[in-house]
Design a protein around this motif. Structure first.
Motif, PDB file in Angstrom:
ATOM      1  N   THR A 186       0.830  -1.220  -0.023  1.00  0.00           N
ATOM      2  CA  THR A 186       0.023   0.058  -0.033  1.00  0.00           C
ATOM      3  C   THR A 186       0.794   1.370   0.150  1.00  0.00           C
ATOM      4  OG1 THR A 186      -0.312   0.433   2.318  1.00  0.00           O
ATOM      5  CG2 THR A 186      -1.922  -1.276   1.149  1.00  0.00           C
ATOM      6  N   ALA A 204      -6.318   4.697   5.497  1.00  0.00           N
ATOM      7  CA  ALA A 204      -7.250   4.102   4.597  1.00  0.00           C
ATOM      8  C   ALA A 204      -6.833   2.915   3.850  1.00  0.00           C
ATOM      9  CB  ALA A 204      -7.889   5.311   3.772  1.00  0.00           C
ATOM     10  N   GLN A 205      -5.776   2.978   3.027  1.00  0.00           N
ATOM     11  CA  GLN A 205      -5.569   2.006   2.378  1.00  0.00           C
ATOM     12  C   GLN A 205      -5.028   0.814   3.072  1.00  0.00           C
ATOM     13  OE1 GLN A 205      -2.743   3.253  -1.043  1.00  0.00           O
ATOM     14  NE2 GLN A 205      -3.163   5.271   0.005  1.00  0.00           N
ATOM     15  N   ALA A 255      -8.277  -0.954   4.189  1.00  0.00           N
ATOM     16  CA  ALA A 255      -8.842  -1.472   3.147  1.00  0.00           C
ATOM     17  C   ALA A 255      -8.204  -2.714   2.662  1.00  0.00           C
ATOM     18  CB  ALA A 255      -8.881  -0.588   1.929  1.00  0.00           C
ATOM     19  N   VAL A 282     -14.434   3.651   4.706  1.00  0.00           N
ATOM     20  CA  VAL A 282     -13.288   4.751   4.919  1.00  0.00           C
ATOM     21  C   VAL A 282     -13.928   5.944   4.555  1.00  0.00           C
ATOM     22  CG1 VAL A 282     -11.050   5.204   4.479  1.00  0.00           C
ATOM     23  CG2 VAL A 282     -11.594   2.620   4.724  1.00  0.00           C
ATOM     24  N   LYS A 338      -4.861   8.367  -3.504  1.00  0.00           N
ATOM     25  CA  LYS A 338      -4.925   7.725  -2.222  1.00  0.00           C
ATOM     26  C   LYS A 338      -6.594   7.292  -2.201  1.00  0.00           C
ATOM     27  CE  LYS A 338      -1.369   9.787   0.414  1.00  0.00           C
ATOM     28  NZ  LYS A 338      -0.716  10.411   1.494  1.00  0.00           N
ATOM     29  N   THR A 389      -7.535   3.297  -2.305  1.00  0.00           N
ATOM     30  CA  THR A 389      -8.483   2.829  -1.288  1.00  0.00           C
ATOM     31  C   THR A 389      -9.522   1.894  -1.652  1.00  0.00           C
ATOM     32  OG1 THR A 389      -7.647   4.643   0.401  1.00  0.00           O
ATOM     33  CG2 THR A 389      -9.648   3.259   0.990  1.00  0.00           C
ATOM     34  N   TYR A 432      -8.514  -1.400  -3.302  1.00  0.00           N
ATOM     35  CA  TYR A 432      -8.271  -2.363  -2.036  1.00  0.00           C
ATOM     36  C   TYR A 432      -9.497  -3.035  -1.708  1.00  0.00           C
ATOM     37  CZ  TYR A 432      -3.536  -1.181  -2.266  1.00  0.00           C
ATOM     38  OH  TYR A 432      -2.127  -0.886  -2.547  1.00  0.00           O
ATOM     39  N   VAL A 465     -15.543   4.009   0.048  1.00  0.00           N
ATOM     40  CA  VAL A 465     -15.123   5.318   0.533  1.00  0.00           C
ATOM     41  C   VAL A 465     -16.089   6.452   0.671  1.00  0.00           C
ATOM     42  CG1 VAL A 465     -13.392   7.329  -0.147  1.00  0.00           C
ATOM     43  CG2 VAL A 465     -12.901   4.695  -0.442  1.00  0.00           C
TER      44      VAL A 465
END
Length: 403
Positions: free
Chosen positions: A47, A80-81, A84, A96, A106, A110, A113, A117
């Motif tokens: 990530t 976040a990533q 995820a 997230v 980003k 996210t 993954y 979001v």
């Protein structure tokens, strides 16, 4: 209290998710600082940042019922990533919440993954408030970006790796946003080697930990303003702060210009792409924000490499300008044939390379028979810039330096 045992347990939990990232002895940065500099390349982590360590450790401590309910978090991007990917690896549904102005790269990463979001608010604190609303509404488990001991323990596995790979380390330099990263690393390091110095670094535009240490308690800033979005938090964590007080030796700050220069030098000298938040330890080292003895073994942690390409362009130009390798000027000329040629002849004689010229006759700030120009140039250092500006002024031009 968070202990070395917690970090050791976290290492076992995250071993199949997080990579053991390399240490790279940098001859360039060693020569620039008169120290023995080894870069911890956490920007090569899955990530692109360290956050997956803490996220994976937290998610893997959840009960079966909690995992079934799913998780929610707030993040400026890297956490976040991490959440995820860690959630998807464990079969857990993740939502997230990210600030509306989070870097596009980003946000898309996210989503890729597997997380849902939600964009909300201007900064991390606004996003966090919305995430807690979702937590209550859907009975999900909130995975804090930093103010959680399981998250801290996961981040602390970086400290174990540094000690294992470089037993001679004397100073470790770590970025501070909310404080989870440095709290975990300092816990692991001080338990094994109390004499190893741990230095925290913040952006001048987001000095939440530095301000808290001055006041002796956690405080919330009115706002934050920095290119280092990954550490742009208005307050350090209530749980992380006692560890910073007790286990971190020093906290310093650096400016955005200094961060931009560090990003540029890392790309040029170390051939590694680092986001602004990940470059603050190198910025502090280069700017001598803390004392370093000759040949001292120093490890700046490059905590992430997820930088938006549009921001990277700006950062590189700022970094080049700081070295005198990029110059943008404005001047007013008579609006007649040959005036521009006279200026470009001076620039050519001084061996500067013109990137672009903008020519404007319509500005209300100049006379009707004048024109305004802006010139972007490649230059060869501060002395070259000063020589070029002096030559133009000798020729009678009123030169304004824009960058």
């Amino acid at each position: 209290m968070l202990s070395e045992d917690d970090v050791l347990a976290a290492r076992d939990r995250v071993a199949d998710v997080a990579r053991h990232t390399p240490l790279d002895h940098s001859y360039s940065f060693s020569a620039m600082t008169d120290a023995a500099v080894h870069l911890k390349l956490e920007n090569t982590q899955r990530t692109g940042a360290f956050k997956i360590r803490g996220a994976a450790n937290r998610i893997r401590t959840l009960t079966d019922a909690e995992q079934a309910a799913g998780v929610v978090t707030a993040s400026a991007g890297n956490h976040a990533q991490g959440v995820a990917l860690a959630a998807s690896r464990s079969g857990v549904d993740a939502t997230v919440v990210m600030p509306e102005y989070a870097p596009y790269t980003k946000v898309t990463a996210t989503r890729s993954y597997g997380a849902t979001v939600v964009l909300h608010g201007e900064d991390y604190n606004d996003a966090q408030a919305r995430a807690h609303e979702i937590e209550r509404e859907s009975d999900r488990v909130y995975v804090h970006a930093f103010d959680d001991e399981d998250v801290m323990a996961g981040q602390g596995t970086i400290g174990l790796e540094i000690l294992d790979d470089l037993p001679s380390v004397e100073t470790i330099v770590v970025a501070i946003g909310g404080g989870g990263l440095i709290a975990g690393i300092a816990t692991a390091v001080k338990a094994r080697k109390p004499d190893v110095r741990v230095v925290g670094v913040q952006a001048e535009g987001a000095p939440s930990a530095a301000r808290a240490l001055e006041q002796g308690s956690v405080c919330e800033l009115d706002g934050v303003d920095t290119i280092a979005d990954g550490i742009a938090t208005r307050s350090v964590g209530e749980r992380t702060f006692p560890y910073i007080q007790d286990r971190v030796d020093e906290v310093v700050t650096v400016s955005d210009d200094e961060i931009a220069l560090a990003v540029t030098l890392l790309l040029e000298r170390a051939k590694t792409l680092v986001e602004p938040a990940g470059a603050v330890p190198v910025a502090a080292l280069l700017e001598e924000r803390f004392d370093v003895d000759p040949d001292e073994v120093v490890v700046p942690l490059l905590s992430g490499g997820n930088i938006d390409m549009n921001l990277l362009t700006t950062v590189i130009l700022r970094g080049l300008a700081d070295q005198g390798r990029y110059l943008k000027i404005r001047m007013t000329l008579p609006d007649r044939p040959g005036s521009l040629r006279q200026v470009t002849d001076v620039i050519a004689d001084e061996r500067a390379n013109i990137y672009a010229i903008e020519h404007d006759r319509t500005s209300g700030d100049i006379a009707m028979n004048d024109t305004e120009i802006e010139v972007d140039m490649q230059t060869r250092g501060e002395e070259h810039v000063e020589g070029l500006l002096s030559r133009l002024r000798e020729k009678g031009y009123d030169v304004e330096v824009l960058v």
